[in-house]
Design a protein around this motif. Structure first.
Motif, PDB file in Angstrom:
ATOM      1  N   ARG A  75      -1.038  21.079  -7.911  1.00 18.04           N
ATOM      2  CA  ARG A  75       0.276  20.908  -8.964  1.00 18.04           C
ATOM      3  C   ARG A  75       0.874  19.911  -7.416  1.00 18.04           C
ATOM      4  N   GLY A  76       0.514  20.340  -6.528  1.00 18.68           N
ATOM      5  CA  GLY A  76       1.413  19.754  -4.875  1.00 18.68           C
ATOM      6  C   GLY A  76       0.611  17.548  -5.154  1.00 18.68           C
ATOM      7  N   LEU A  77       2.288  16.941  -4.980  1.00 23.09           N
ATOM      8  CA  LEU A  77       1.259  15.527  -5.428  1.00 23.09           C
ATOM      9  C   LEU A  77       2.498  14.920  -4.208  1.00 23.09           C
ATOM     10  N   VAL A  78       2.371  14.261  -3.847  1.00 25.02           N
ATOM     11  CA  VAL A  78       3.157  13.168  -2.958  1.00 25.02           C
ATOM     12  C   VAL A  78       2.974  12.078  -2.596  1.00 25.02           C
ATOM     13  N   SER A  79       4.181  10.617  -2.499  1.00 25.65           N
ATOM     14  CA  SER A  79       3.283   9.405  -2.417  1.00 25.65           C
ATOM     15  C   SER A  79       5.024   8.499  -1.594  1.00 25.65           C
ATOM     16  N   PHE A  80       4.843   8.211  -0.978  1.00 29.77           N
ATOM     17  CA  PHE A  80       5.317   7.295   0.646  1.00 29.77           C
ATOM     18  C   PHE A  80       5.122   5.586   0.349  1.00 29.77           C
ATOM     19  N   PRO A  81       6.012   4.492   0.628  1.00 31.06           N
ATOM     20  CA  PRO A  81       5.619   3.234   0.394  1.00 31.06           C
ATOM     21  C   PRO A  81       4.932   3.428   2.138  1.00 31.06           C
ATOM     22  N   SER A  97       9.390   6.746  10.560  1.00 29.80           N
ATOM     23  CA  SER A  97       9.180   7.903   9.530  1.00 29.80           C
ATOM     24  C   SER A  97       8.894   7.073   8.714  1.00 29.80           C
ATOM     25  N   ILE A  98       7.939   8.050   8.117  1.00 30.56           N
ATOM     26  CA  ILE A  98       8.220   7.106   6.401  1.00 30.56           C
ATOM     27  C   ILE A  98       7.839   8.384   5.485  1.00 30.56           C
ATOM     28  N   SER A  99       7.684   9.951   5.954  1.00 25.93           N
ATOM     29  CA  SER A  99       8.370  11.035   5.692  1.00 25.93           C
ATOM     30  C   SER A  99       8.770  11.789   6.134  1.00 25.93           C
ATOM     31  N   ASP A 100      10.061  12.491   5.731  1.00 25.15           N
ATOM     32  CA  ASP A 100      11.536  14.244   6.134  1.00 25.15           C
ATOM     33  C   ASP A 100      10.618  14.738   6.596  1.00 25.15           C
ATOM     34  N   ASN A 101       8.897  14.795   6.103  1.00 27.41           N
ATOM     35  CA  ASN A 101       8.212  16.057   6.479  1.00 27.41           C
ATOM     36  C   ASN A 101       8.996  17.489   5.751  1.00 27.41           C
ATOM     37  N   THR A 102       9.267  17.388   4.607  1.00 26.43           N
ATOM     38  CA  THR A 102      10.049  19.463   3.989  1.00 26.43           C
ATOM     39  C   THR A 102       9.290  19.375   2.391  1.00 26.43           C
ATOM     40  N   ALA A 103       8.551  18.227   2.398  1.00 23.26           N
ATOM     41  CA  ALA A 103       7.534  18.718   0.983  1.00 23.26           C
ATOM     42  C   ALA A 103       6.587  19.888   0.732  1.00 23.26           C
ATOM     43  N   ARG A 104       6.553  20.531   0.433  1.00 19.80           N
ATOM     44  CA  ARG A 104       5.432  22.141   0.258  1.00 19.80           C
ATOM     45  C   ARG A 104       4.635  21.427  -1.141  1.00 19.80           C
ATOM     46  N   LEU A 105       3.220  21.119  -0.719  1.00 19.62           N
ATOM     47  CA  LEU A 105       2.308  20.925  -2.451  1.00 19.62           C
ATOM     48  C   LEU A 105       1.598  22.636  -3.073  1.00 19.62           C
ATOM     49  N   ASP A 106       2.543  22.551  -4.115  1.00 21.44           N
ATOM     50  CA  ASP A 106       1.495  23.683  -4.590  1.00 21.44           C
ATOM     51  C   ASP A 106       0.210  23.746  -4.383  1.00 21.44           C
ATOM     52  N   GLY A 107      -0.175  24.811  -4.414  1.00 16.84           N
ATOM     53  CA  GLY A 107      -2.102  24.602  -4.657  1.00 16.84           C
ATOM     54  C   GLY A 107      -2.380  24.086  -6.202  1.00 16.84           C
ATOM     55  N   GLY A 108      -3.793  24.120  -6.408  1.00 16.88           N
ATOM     56  CA  GLY A 108      -4.493  23.959  -7.365  1.00 16.88           C
ATOM     57  C   GLY A 108      -4.462  22.656  -8.172  1.00 16.88           C
ATOM     58  N   LYS A 156      -5.502   8.065  -0.828  1.00 17.81           N
ATOM     59  CA  LYS A 156      -5.016   8.966  -1.119  1.00 17.81           C
ATOM     60  C   LYS A 156      -5.860   9.822  -0.105  1.00 17.81           C
ATOM     61  N   ILE A 157      -4.846  11.337   0.141  1.00 21.99           N
ATOM     62  CA  ILE A 157      -5.439  12.236   0.915  1.00 21.99           C
ATOM     63  C   ILE A 157      -6.158  12.948   0.169  1.00 21.99           C
ATOM     64  N   VAL A 158      -6.433  13.856  -0.019  1.00 26.02           N
ATOM     65  CA  VAL A 158      -6.961  14.722  -1.052  1.00 26.02           C
ATOM     66  C   VAL A 158      -7.461  16.005  -0.118  1.00 26.02           C
ATOM     67  N   THR A 206       0.521  -1.384  -0.015  1.00 27.45           N
ATOM     68  CA  THR A 206      -0.059   0.018  -0.359  1.00 27.45           C
ATOM     69  C   THR A 206       1.090   1.338   0.277  1.00 27.45           C
ATOM     70  N   THR A 207       0.539   2.370  -1.270  1.00 29.95           N
ATOM     71  CA  THR A 207       1.100   3.132  -1.104  1.00 29.95           C
ATOM     72  C   THR A 207      -0.064   5.019  -0.418  1.00 29.95           C
ATOM     73  N   LEU A 208       0.775   5.411   0.025  1.00 28.28           N
ATOM     74  CA  LEU A 208      -0.238   6.665   0.812  1.00 28.28           C
ATOM     75  C   LEU A 208       0.482   7.752  -0.104  1.00 28.28           C
ATOM     76  N   THR A 209      -0.329   8.447  -0.859  1.00 24.26           N
ATOM     77  CA  THR A 209      -0.840   9.828  -1.569  1.00 24.26           C
ATOM     78  C   THR A 209      -1.316  10.972  -0.722  1.00 24.26           C
ATOM     79  N   LEU A 210      -0.811  11.415  -1.127  1.00 30.89           N
ATOM     80  CA  LEU A 210      -1.360  13.219  -0.273  1.00 30.89           C
ATOM     81  C   LEU A 210      -1.544  13.653  -1.521  1.00 30.89           C
ATOM     82  N   HIS A 211      -2.689  14.362  -2.302  1.00 33.59           N
ATOM     83  CA  HIS A 211      -2.884  15.220  -3.206  1.00 33.59           C
ATOM     84  C   HIS A 211      -3.480  16.725  -3.049  1.00 33.59           C
ATOM     85  N   ASN A 212      -2.912  18.252  -3.187  1.00 29.30           N
ATOM     86  CA  ASN A 212      -3.033  19.359  -2.591  1.00 29.30           C
ATOM     87  C   ASN A 212      -3.928  20.462  -4.001  1.00 29.30           C
TER      88      ASN A 212
END
Length: 232
Positions: free
Chosen positions: A62-68, A49-60, A207-209, A25-31
């Motif tokens: 454009r911001g999308l990131v995934s972690f296993p 930890s599964i993320s280093d929590n440094t990502a910025r997800l741009d709006g509209g 997927k968290i939107v 399973t993958t965790l995906t975050l979409h802004n």
């Protein structure tokens, strides 16, 4: 660990079978918000930890990131921070309540299929709309859960948190019934559960939107879309 997190985790453990070394399973975050968010993925005590929590997800969108997820039992939470700047980073919302909290737990169960449990909690108040949904359901009951409503816009004046730009950026914890009315598919007290069954097998991708436009079909309140809630 907060009482709601303990209850969430305890309820999840009850549906697990014997452990397996496989996990997929993958965790995906979409802004989809019109503003950037800085997601904070925090494991519960004892989990990696599964993320280093440094990502910025741009709006509209454009911001999308995934972690296993790791190949073992993992549980934790996801919060969308907003209005972040500086070093060390300081944020207007998401570093502390009020904030929308997504709770997740994933375990590889007997037969090599993941079992997932998830919820969106407004026990700590609200800052960003968030919906969580499996995207490749293998079986079981996998409803989309969360809050697509802009609760900040409806927040009572006495509970509003106003950001540096003058906009309402969060809504403080108050009447649980009021939050439940705004977002019926969330948890608003320590003993609350969603009014839909959940036992999700082989979700593939959780997927968290953030700022998902809608969760229900027009004219049919309460009808839940169970799989795809946003375009990739």
């Amino acid at each position: 660990m907060a009482a709601t997190a303990k209850r969430f985790l305890a309820g999840f453990i009850l549906v697990l079978a014997a452990a397996s070394p496989a996990a997929s399973t993958t965790l995906t975050l979409h802004n989809l918000c019109p503003y950037p968010v800085w997601p904070l993925v925090t494991p519960n005590t004892g989990f990696p930890s599964i993320s280093d929590n440094t990502a910025r997800l741009d709006g509209g969108g454009r911001g999308l990131v995934s972690f296993p997820f790791p190949p073992t039992f993992w549980a934790g939470r996801v919060v969308a921070r907003t209005g972040c700047a500086g070093k060390p980073r300081r944020c207007e919302t998401g570093d502390a309540p009020p904030m929308t909290v997504v709770q997740l737990a994933v375990h590889a169960a007997e037969g090599g299929q993941d079992v997932a449990a998830y919820s969106v909690s407004l026990v700590d108040g609200f800052n960003v709309p968030a919906v969580v949904s499996p995207q490749a359901v293998g079986g079981g009951e996998c409803p989309a859960l969360g809050c697509a409503a802009d609760v900040n816009a409806a927040c009572p004046r006495a509970r509003r948190v106003v950001g540096a730009g003058g906009a309402v950026v969060a809504c403080r914890k108050g009447d649980a019934a009021w939050f439940k009315e705004q977002c019926p598919l969330t948890r608003t007290t320590a003993t609350d559960v969603e009014p839909v069954p959940q036992r999700c097998v082989a979700p593939g991708e959780l997927k968290i939107v953030f700022c998902q436009p809608a969760m229900v079909a027009a004219g049919e309140p309460g009808l839940i879309r169970t799989v795809v809630v946003a375009d990739n």
